[in-house]
Design an enzyme around this catalytic site. Structure first.
Site, PDB file in Angstrom:
ATOM      1  N   LYS A  35       5.712  -1.974  -3.104  1.00 54.95           N
ATOM      2  CA  LYS A  35       4.802  -0.931  -2.627  1.00 54.95           C
ATOM      3  C   LYS A  35       3.333  -1.225  -2.957  1.00 54.95           C
ATOM      4  O   LYS A  35       2.549  -0.326  -3.228  1.00 54.95           O
ATOM      5  CB  LYS A  35       5.205   0.442  -3.163  1.00 54.95           C
ATOM      6  CG  LYS A  35       6.645   0.835  -2.862  1.00 54.95           C
ATOM      7  CD  LYS A  35       6.968   0.722  -1.383  1.00 54.95           C
ATOM      8  CE  LYS A  35       6.233   1.728  -0.528  1.00 54.95           C
ATOM      9  NZ  LYS A  35       6.595   1.619   0.918  1.00 54.95           N
ATOM     10  N   SER A  36       2.980  -2.498  -2.929  1.00 55.00           N
ATOM     11  CA  SER A  36       1.596  -2.889  -3.206  1.00 55.00           C
ATOM     12  C   SER A  36       0.934  -3.561  -2.014  1.00 55.00           C
ATOM     13  O   SER A  36      -0.122  -4.182  -2.165  1.00 55.00           O
ATOM     14  CB  SER A  36       1.550  -3.831  -4.424  1.00 55.00           C
ATOM     15  OG  SER A  36       1.935  -3.158  -5.596  1.00 55.00           O
ATOM     16  N   TRP A  40       2.355  -5.265   4.643  1.00 55.79           N
ATOM     17  CA  TRP A  40       1.028  -5.360   5.261  1.00 55.79           C
ATOM     18  C   TRP A  40       0.553  -6.805   5.265  1.00 55.79           C
ATOM     19  O   TRP A  40       0.099  -7.330   6.282  1.00 55.79           O
ATOM     20  CB  TRP A  40       0.064  -4.462   4.493  1.00 55.79           C
ATOM     21  CG  TRP A  40      -1.174  -4.071   5.235  1.00 55.79           C
ATOM     22  CD1 TRP A  40      -1.551  -4.445   6.486  1.00 55.79           C
ATOM     23  CD2 TRP A  40      -2.199  -3.200   4.760  1.00 55.79           C
ATOM     24  NE1 TRP A  40      -2.758  -3.868   6.826  1.00 55.79           N
ATOM     25  CE2 TRP A  40      -3.170  -3.095   5.778  1.00 55.79           C
ATOM     26  CE3 TRP A  40      -2.384  -2.497   3.580  1.00 55.79           C
ATOM     27  CZ2 TRP A  40      -4.317  -2.325   5.643  1.00 55.79           C
ATOM     28  CZ3 TRP A  40      -3.529  -1.718   3.430  1.00 55.79           C
ATOM     29  CH2 TRP A  40      -4.473  -1.633   4.457  1.00 55.79           C
ATOM     30  N   HIS A  92       8.926 -10.965  -4.618  1.00 58.33           N
ATOM     31  CA  HIS A  92       8.423 -10.044  -5.634  1.00 58.33           C
ATOM     32  C   HIS A  92       8.400 -10.726  -7.008  1.00 58.33           C
ATOM     33  O   HIS A  92       8.205 -10.066  -8.034  1.00 58.33           O
ATOM     34  CB  HIS A  92       9.275  -8.773  -5.700  1.00 58.33           C
ATOM     35  CG  HIS A  92       9.046  -7.835  -4.552  1.00 58.33           C
ATOM     36  ND1 HIS A  92       7.790  -7.554  -4.073  1.00 58.33           N
ATOM     37  CD2 HIS A  92       9.911  -7.106  -3.798  1.00 58.33           C
ATOM     38  CE1 HIS A  92       7.887  -6.694  -3.065  1.00 58.33           C
ATOM     39  NE2 HIS A  92       9.146  -6.411  -2.880  1.00 58.33           N
ATOM     40  N   ARG A 111      -2.413  -3.457  -6.203  1.00 59.45           N
ATOM     41  CA  ARG A 111      -2.742  -2.074  -5.866  1.00 59.45           C
ATOM     42  C   ARG A 111      -2.884  -1.303  -7.162  1.00 59.45           C
ATOM     43  O   ARG A 111      -2.260  -1.659  -8.180  1.00 59.45           O
ATOM     44  CB  ARG A 111      -1.617  -1.481  -5.014  1.00 59.45           C
ATOM     45  CG  ARG A 111      -1.905  -0.099  -4.446  1.00 59.45           C
ATOM     46  CD  ARG A 111      -0.705   0.386  -3.648  1.00 59.45           C
ATOM     47  NE  ARG A 111      -0.982   1.662  -2.981  1.00 59.45           N
ATOM     48  CZ  ARG A 111      -0.063   2.373  -2.339  1.00 59.45           C
ATOM     49  NH1 ARG A 111       1.186   1.941  -2.266  1.00 59.45           N
ATOM     50  NH2 ARG A 111      -0.401   3.512  -1.764  1.00 59.45           N
ATOM     51  N   SER A 119       4.127   5.681  -4.494  1.00 58.70           N
ATOM     52  CA  SER A 119       4.803   5.181  -3.300  1.00 58.70           C
ATOM     53  C   SER A 119       6.214   4.699  -3.628  1.00 58.70           C
ATOM     54  O   SER A 119       7.148   4.890  -2.846  1.00 58.70           O
ATOM     55  CB  SER A 119       3.996   4.034  -2.677  1.00 58.70           C
ATOM     56  OG  SER A 119       2.811   4.519  -2.097  1.00 58.70           O
TER      57      SER A 119
END
Length: 294
Positions: A35-36, A40, A92, A111, A119
């Site tokens: 979730k960082s 994207w 990860h 993040r 998140s």
């Protein structure tokens, strides 16, 4: 002789799978905490490499998560070996657990940890844990359908938890372990640190900068538009990282998390406690960059 890579294992992942993988010159390894900005950055790399907003396959096929145990290693290796375009691979695993090669580019996306934790909490509610346990051969928890605690309560627990960072990388100690290692490597020409907030504030500029670092052509406006949150969420069926069907709702993966949301959920005392914990886990220059302190 270089040190052997660190091994990271959890019920869902095993970084040892990197040891059986043959890298190619020009490969791009995207190393993030959950979730960082992982998906994207995968999409940005897909657009810069393939030069079209209409990807030829789902993003998880183009950019597989190499160390995820839900997919057999041989299948992942075979899919990547068959790719003729420049490869961009998700992990990860921190960089000290990935084979270092000067011919490979490593992108680490960071993040604000409190925003990441919020998140992560919401993603937990979107996971089909029965399906995940089935895929990884792990037993289900005793009460898989028990509702999660309120996000404020979960965030306080996350700040105070003190697990071994090598076994719980999505904990606060684990986040700082991952980023501290990347920060120490940031001056290497093939290691690139990217901040989630910079992507949010200036996607065009960040994509142009990444293209230059990776020796790729700059993106046109159509490619930048394809990397925006709204466009990605509209194509969740092909872009969500869910090749094995572990999400209850793929669109919910693209939750519109705002920068600063985590800190806003805390009172002054808890915010100060977070700052003290972070200061004990990472150097001041990294924290200044990570927290956007001026």
């Amino acid at each position: 002789m270089p040190d052997a890579p660190m091994r990271y294992r959890s019920p869902d992942e095993d970084s040892a799978r990197w040891q059986g993988f043959a890298v190619r010159p020009g490969d791009i390894v995207i190393s993030t905490r959950s979730k960082s900005g992982t998906t994207w950055m995968q999409m940005i790399c897909a657009l810069l490499v393939l030069r079209t907003p209409d990807l030829p396959a789902p993003l998880t096929e183009l950019s597989p998560w190499l160390d995820w145990l839900a997919e057999p290693a041989d299948e992942v290796y075979g899919r990547l070996a068959a790719q003729r375009h420049r490869r961009f691979i998700k992990t990860h695993t921190p960089l000290d657990g990935v084979p270092a090669d000067p011919r490979v580019h490593y992108i680490v996306v960071a993040r604000h940890p409190l925003d990441m934790a919020v998140s992560l909490h919401h993603q937990g509610a979107n996971l089909d844990r029965s399906r995940l346990a089935e895929l990884t051969g792990q037993p289900e928890g005793p009460e898989p359908d028990q509702p999660p605690p309120p996000v404020e309560q979960a965030l306080v627990r996350w700040i105070d938890a003190d697990p071994d960072p090598r076994t719980e990388l999505d904990s606060l100690p684990g986040v700082m372990w991952h980023l501290r290692d990347a920060w120490a490597r940031r001056h290497r020409p093939n290691v690139h640190l990217v901040h989630y907030d910079d992507l949010s504030a200036d996607l065009t500029g960040q994509m142009h900068h990444l293209a230059e670092l990776l020796d790729l052509d700059p993106p046109g406006p159509d490619l930048v538009e394809a990397a925006t949150f709204d466009r990605m969420r509209a194509r969740a069926d092909r872009l969500a990282p869910d090749p094995a069907g572990v999400f209850k709702d793929r669109r919910a993966f693209f939750r519109n998390g705002r920068s600063g949301q985590g800190s806003a959920l805390l009172d002054d005392a808890t915010r100060a406690r977070y700052r003290a914990r972070a200061a004990a886990l990472a150097p001041p220059d990294l924290l200044g960059w990570l927290h956007r302190d001026g």
